[in-house]
Design a protein around this motif. Structure first.
Motif, PDB file in Angstrom:
ATOM      1  N   GLY A   1     -15.907 -12.843 -56.495  1.00  0.00           N
ATOM      2  CA  GLY A   1     -17.163 -13.447 -56.900  1.00  0.00           C
ATOM      3  C   GLY A   1     -18.044 -13.937 -55.772  1.00  0.00           C
ATOM      4  O   GLY A   1     -19.177 -14.338 -56.009  1.00  0.00           O
ATOM      5  N   GLN A   2     -17.572 -13.887 -54.555  1.00  0.00           N
ATOM      6  CA  GLN A   2     -18.339 -14.425 -53.436  1.00  0.00           C
ATOM      7  C   GLN A   2     -19.197 -13.379 -52.733  1.00  0.00           C
ATOM      8  O   GLN A   2     -20.052 -13.720 -51.930  1.00  0.00           O
ATOM      9  CB  GLN A   2     -17.390 -15.068 -52.416  1.00  0.00           C
ATOM     10  CG  GLN A   2     -16.446 -16.085 -53.014  1.00  0.00           C
ATOM     11  CD  GLN A   2     -17.152 -17.190 -53.782  1.00  0.00           C
ATOM     12  OE1 GLN A   2     -18.188 -17.680 -53.369  1.00  0.00           O
ATOM     13  NE2 GLN A   2     -16.590 -17.565 -54.919  1.00  0.00           N
ATOM     14  N   ASP A   3     -18.953 -12.104 -53.010  1.00  0.00           N
ATOM     15  CA  ASP A   3     -19.678 -11.037 -52.327  1.00  0.00           C
ATOM     16  C   ASP A   3     -21.036 -10.805 -52.980  1.00  0.00           C
ATOM     17  O   ASP A   3     -21.149 -10.740 -54.195  1.00  0.00           O
ATOM     18  CB  ASP A   3     -18.874  -9.728 -52.366  1.00  0.00           C
ATOM     19  CG  ASP A   3     -17.542  -9.853 -51.650  1.00  0.00           C
ATOM     20  OD1 ASP A   3     -17.454 -10.680 -50.722  1.00  0.00           O
ATOM     21  OD2 ASP A   3     -16.601  -9.134 -52.017  1.00  0.00           O
ATOM     22  N   ASP A   4     -22.073 -10.677 -52.148  1.00  0.00           N
ATOM     23  CA  ASP A   4     -23.398 -10.334 -52.652  1.00  0.00           C
ATOM     24  C   ASP A   4     -23.472  -8.827 -52.851  1.00  0.00           C
ATOM     25  O   ASP A   4     -23.039  -8.052 -52.001  1.00  0.00           O
ATOM     26  CB  ASP A   4     -24.487 -10.769 -51.669  1.00  0.00           C
ATOM     27  CG  ASP A   4     -24.639 -12.283 -51.609  1.00  0.00           C
ATOM     28  OD1 ASP A   4     -24.355 -12.938 -52.628  1.00  0.00           O
ATOM     29  OD2 ASP A   4     -25.037 -12.798 -50.549  1.00  0.00           O
ATOM     30  N   VAL A   5     -24.012  -8.421 -53.967  1.00  0.00           N
ATOM     31  CA  VAL A   5     -24.148  -7.009 -54.280  1.00  0.00           C
ATOM     32  C   VAL A   5     -25.576  -6.590 -53.964  1.00  0.00           C
ATOM     33  O   VAL A   5     -26.516  -7.251 -54.400  1.00  0.00           O
ATOM     34  CB  VAL A   5     -23.842  -6.754 -55.774  1.00  0.00           C
ATOM     35  CG1 VAL A   5     -24.034  -5.291 -56.123  1.00  0.00           C
ATOM     36  CG2 VAL A   5     -22.439  -7.213 -56.118  1.00  0.00           C
ATOM     37  N   PRO A   6     -25.749  -5.499 -53.213  1.00  0.00           N
ATOM     38  CA  PRO A   6     -27.101  -5.020 -52.939  1.00  0.00           C
ATOM     39  C   PRO A   6     -27.847  -4.729 -54.240  1.00  0.00           C
ATOM     40  O   PRO A   6     -27.273  -4.191 -55.194  1.00  0.00           O
ATOM     41  CB  PRO A   6     -26.876  -3.729 -52.138  1.00  0.00           C
ATOM     42  CG  PRO A   6     -25.492  -3.861 -51.583  1.00  0.00           C
ATOM     43  CD  PRO A   6     -24.728  -4.675 -52.575  1.00  0.00           C
TER      44      PRO A   6
END
Length: 103
Positions: free
Chosen positions: A63-68
């Motif tokens: 849940g911490q990763d930003d998705v392009p």
């Protein structure tokens, strides 16, 4: 999956829209129907619990990763195609066919 008992809301309908229920993306009246179904149908309740646990695990671990933004749009477009029953292209969704290739 079904318990074999008749329900007001069919098991297949509940399972087809389970993620909409989990993601709170359906009208309250439909949510109420699903909650009633889960009270009556232990196989569907078990499937709901499993999917809810997987969703929580993914959120905790990823849940911490930003998705392009463009990747999200492509994935959502593919989901819309699948939901509408249209044929889905086999190409990789991360492959951008509009960008010039580097040589």
């Amino acid at each position: 999956m079904s318990c074999g008992e008749p329900h007001e809301t069919d098991c297949s309908e509940v399972l087809d829209h389970l993620y909409e229920f989990l993601d709170h993306e359906m009208p309250d009246s439909d949510c109420t129907k699903f909650e009633t179904h889960f009270e009556e149908c232990s196989p569907c309740l078990e499937k709901y619990g499993l999917e809810q646990a997987v969703k929580k695990l993914v959120k905790r671990c990823c849940g911490q990763d930003d998705v392009p933004v463009d990747l999200r749009a492509k994935v959502m477009g593919r989901i819309d195609l699948i939901r509408s029953g249209q044929a889905v292209p086999e190409q990789d969704i991360t492959h951008d066919t509009t960008a010039p290739s580097e040589a």
